[in-house]
Design an enzyme around this catalytic site. Sequence first.
Site, PDB file in Angstrom:
ATOM      1  N   GLU A 185       0.822  -1.219   0.000  1.00  0.00           N
ATOM      2  CA  GLU A 185       0.000   0.000   0.000  1.00  0.00           C
ATOM      3  C   GLU A 185       0.852   1.263   0.000  1.00  0.00           C
ATOM      4  O   GLU A 185       1.238   1.747   1.068  1.00  0.00           O
ATOM      5  CB  GLU A 185      -0.939   0.017   1.222  1.00  0.00           C
ATOM      6  CG  GLU A 185      -1.840   1.253   1.235  1.00  0.00           C
ATOM      7  CD  GLU A 185      -2.782   1.332   2.432  1.00  0.00           C
ATOM      8  OE1 GLU A 185      -2.689   0.492   3.340  1.00  0.00           O
ATOM      9  OE2 GLU A 185      -3.606   2.259   2.448  1.00  0.00           O
ATOM     10  N   LYS A 201      -2.542  -2.100  -3.090  1.00  0.00           N
ATOM     11  CA  LYS A 201      -3.586  -1.236  -2.517  1.00  0.00           C
ATOM     12  C   LYS A 201      -3.202   0.217  -2.749  1.00  0.00           C
ATOM     13  O   LYS A 201      -2.512   0.826  -1.933  1.00  0.00           O
ATOM     14  CB  LYS A 201      -3.742  -1.539  -1.016  1.00  0.00           C
ATOM     15  CG  LYS A 201      -4.756  -0.637  -0.307  1.00  0.00           C
ATOM     16  CD  LYS A 201      -5.166  -1.203   1.032  1.00  0.00           C
ATOM     17  CE  LYS A 201      -6.036  -0.228   1.794  1.00  0.00           C
ATOM     18  NZ  LYS A 201      -6.746  -0.850   2.916  1.00  0.00           N
TER      19      LYS A 201
END
Length: 342
Positions: free
Chosen positions: A179, A221
């Site tokens: 992420e 992500k």
Amino acid sequence: MNLADLNKVAQAMVVPGKGILAADESSGTITKRFDAIGVTSTEDSRRDYREMLFRSTDAMTHYISGVILYDETIWQNAKDGTPLIKLIEQAGAIPGIKVDEGTQPLPACPGELVTVGLDRLAERLKKYYERGARFAKWRAVIDINAGGIPSMTAVGVNAHALGRYAALCQAAQIVPIVEPEVLMDGDHDIDRCLEVTTRVLNVTFQELRKQRVALEGMILKPNMAISGKKCAKQASVQEVADKTVRMLKACVPAAVPGIAFLSGGQSDEEATAHLDAMNRIGNLPWKLTFSYGRALQAAPQKAWAGKAENVAAGQRALNHRARMNSLASRGEWQADLEKKAA
Ligand code: 13P
């Protein structure tokens, strides 16, 4: 590392019609969320809240593929003594765990942050795997502002840490959610966000390759390409979808099984509409779904407000948001479905 098994978990995390519930707020962050609804944050109130979420049967069995937990939660039991992680497994969802330990100021780069938590990560991953976690999350935070931020230093060290984390996860048979979040705070326009996110994704994938991370065994992500919150000109839903998909096609290899977006401060309905518009474009090399925190939890938090008698209302609110995002992950959401539910 057994790559076939890692790939199986990664595929299950982005199975059509499902996405991820990010319930991994640190104690500090969940306390801020509770403050906003007038709830005192204690170990018990945090447990009660998460128990309510994980017992939302409709959402958990039909629309949620996996749940990201925080360290405190993964070791907690429900009121009746069942481990919270078991509630997730019993619903057929996959438990995951946030393993970064937050951010610290990056030396010599005023205003920029580096995510920490690599020390003893291999040992922590082993314990989490034994407890039942099959995927993990590490969030890098990249800010945008006019004063030369982000610097290449901040982008580079954060990408390097994401690579180190992802390689350690795979060695522990845990699927890493990678992420790199470019924040939507600030007054920059969508094209500046697009430019910075493109750079961040390219450097991140360079690091993942350098550190021999198997792309088939991870989930990305990212943030969407989106206007800064304070930008006078807000991009339309279609512009966000078109620019985000074009950017991802240029930066994310097809070997990655899925991309699960963060919501990053978008409203519930915006986050759903953007995901839906992207999936309507079609012919994508990876699954595109949600890994939302705020855009899934804001409504249930408000409906619950810390009161036992509101648990059913909180669960209804989560079921609804999860269903809306499930439809969006298939490109089948419509704004009037929101009104019918209200
Ligand atoms: P938001 O959807 O609230 O951005 O949270 C997702 C997340 O897990 C951030 O790390």
